[in-house]
Design an enzyme around this catalytic site. Sequence first.
Site, PDB file in Angstrom:
ATOM      1  N   ALA A   1      21.485 107.231  35.130  1.00  0.00           N
ATOM      2  CA  ALA A   1      20.990 108.298  34.100  1.00  0.00           C
ATOM      3  C   ALA A   1      19.806 109.097  34.235  1.00  0.00           C
ATOM      4  CB  ALA A   1      20.290 107.017  32.888  1.00  0.00           C
TER       5      ALA A   1
ATOM      6  N   GLY B   1      22.491 114.966  35.678  1.00  0.00           N
ATOM      7  CA  GLY B   1      23.829 115.277  35.495  1.00  0.00           C
ATOM      8  C   GLY B   1      24.248 114.765  34.273  1.00  0.00           C
TER       9      GLY B   1
ATOM     10  N   VAL C   1      22.904 100.250  41.835  1.00  0.00           N
ATOM     11  CA  VAL C   1      24.309  99.425  41.339  1.00  0.00           C
ATOM     12  C   VAL C   1      24.959  98.950  42.699  1.00  0.00           C
ATOM     13  CG1 VAL C   1      24.672 100.762  39.301  1.00  0.00           C
ATOM     14  CG2 VAL C   1      25.788 101.663  41.480  1.00  0.00           C
TER      15      VAL C   1
ATOM     16  N   SER D   1      37.478 111.007  37.370  1.00  0.00           N
ATOM     17  CA  SER D   1      37.287 112.412  37.938  1.00  0.00           C
ATOM     18  C   SER D   1      38.651 113.028  38.228  1.00  0.00           C
ATOM     19  CB  SER D   1      36.560 112.443  39.425  1.00  0.00           C
ATOM     20  OG  SER D   1      36.825 113.878  39.777  1.00  0.00           O
TER      21      SER D   1
ATOM     22  N   TYR E   1      36.424 110.353  48.599  1.00  0.00           N
ATOM     23  CA  TYR E   1      35.786 110.536  47.105  1.00  0.00           C
ATOM     24  C   TYR E   1      37.108 110.359  46.416  1.00  0.00           C
ATOM     25  CZ  TYR E   1      34.026 112.332  43.082  1.00  0.00           C
ATOM     26  OH  TYR E   1      33.796 112.913  41.876  1.00  0.00           O
TER      27      TYR E   1
ATOM     28  N   THR F   1      26.209 120.201  38.153  1.00  0.00           N
ATOM     29  CA  THR F   1      25.143 119.275  38.097  1.00  0.00           C
ATOM     30  C   THR F   1      24.518 119.239  39.602  1.00  0.00           C
ATOM     31  OG1 THR F   1      26.296 117.339  38.716  1.00  0.00           O
ATOM     32  CG2 THR F   1      26.050 117.991  36.291  1.00  0.00           C
TER      33      THR F   1
ATOM     34  N   PHE G   1      25.492 117.501  41.661  1.00  0.00           N
ATOM     35  CA  PHE G   1      26.581 116.666  42.506  1.00  0.00           C
ATOM     36  C   PHE G   1      27.190 117.336  43.671  1.00  0.00           C
ATOM     37  CE2 PHE G   1      31.216 116.641  43.418  1.00  0.00           C
ATOM     38  CZ  PHE G   1      31.580 115.241  43.424  1.00  0.00           C
TER      39      PHE G   1
END
Length: 252
Positions: A10, A13, A60, A139, A152, A187, A189
């Site tokens: 959070a 992005g 995570v 995505s 990815y 972002t 990213f």
Amino acid sequence: MKKTVLITGATSGIGEACAHKFAEGGYDLILTARRADKLAAIKAELESKGACVKTLVFDVRDVDAAKAAVESLEGDWQTIDVLINNAGLALGLDKEYEGDIDEWATMIDTNIKGLLTMTRLIVPAMVKRNKGHVINVGSVAGDAAYAGGNVYCATKAAVKAITDGLRIDVAESAVRVTNLKPGLVETHFSNVRFRGDDERADNVYRGITPLTGKDIADVAFYAASAPEHVQIAEVLILATHQANGSYIHREL
């Protein structure tokens, strides 16, 4: 009655944009990320605007830390109405046979295992209450591989399969499951993907007006706000001049 959303990743992005959007929509927020300083700054900003915010600092990828964080929630914070599994990243754009094994592990552990961990920790209570919504940030890369995307793209294809599987598993309940599939979003990213090479990251968005985190947050909030009998199962969101994961028309 107020609702609560838990958002992973959070602090930047799409995750940060979702925090602002759901706060504006009247939700209480549980924000998670690895960086305590960034979480504290976002919490202060949102609380200054009247939002009620709780932060949980953990990665995570760390199952035990994630479990301890969720189990630390007390009172009304235990009732999570919306889970946004946003934490994820891409590392490198190398040919598969030249890729970095450690970077592969980071992507797999974050994008797939981290999402599964949070789902396992949060969704049982939703099913028990017969109410809730899981929004996974996938995505367009999950639809088809592109050059250098290999691992990815595989992780995001897994997100699609995991999301579809969860939707089947909870179909007997009123829990809803959504997969958001963004295309080119500006972002951090690309900065992360290119290991801090800002110039290379900027070139990703050259010649096109990309999506923003806010654009994706708007779609997430729309899905969460649909009538309870409506399940927005999957949404592909592309910039106007992006046709799919590999074709972009650039005005240079």
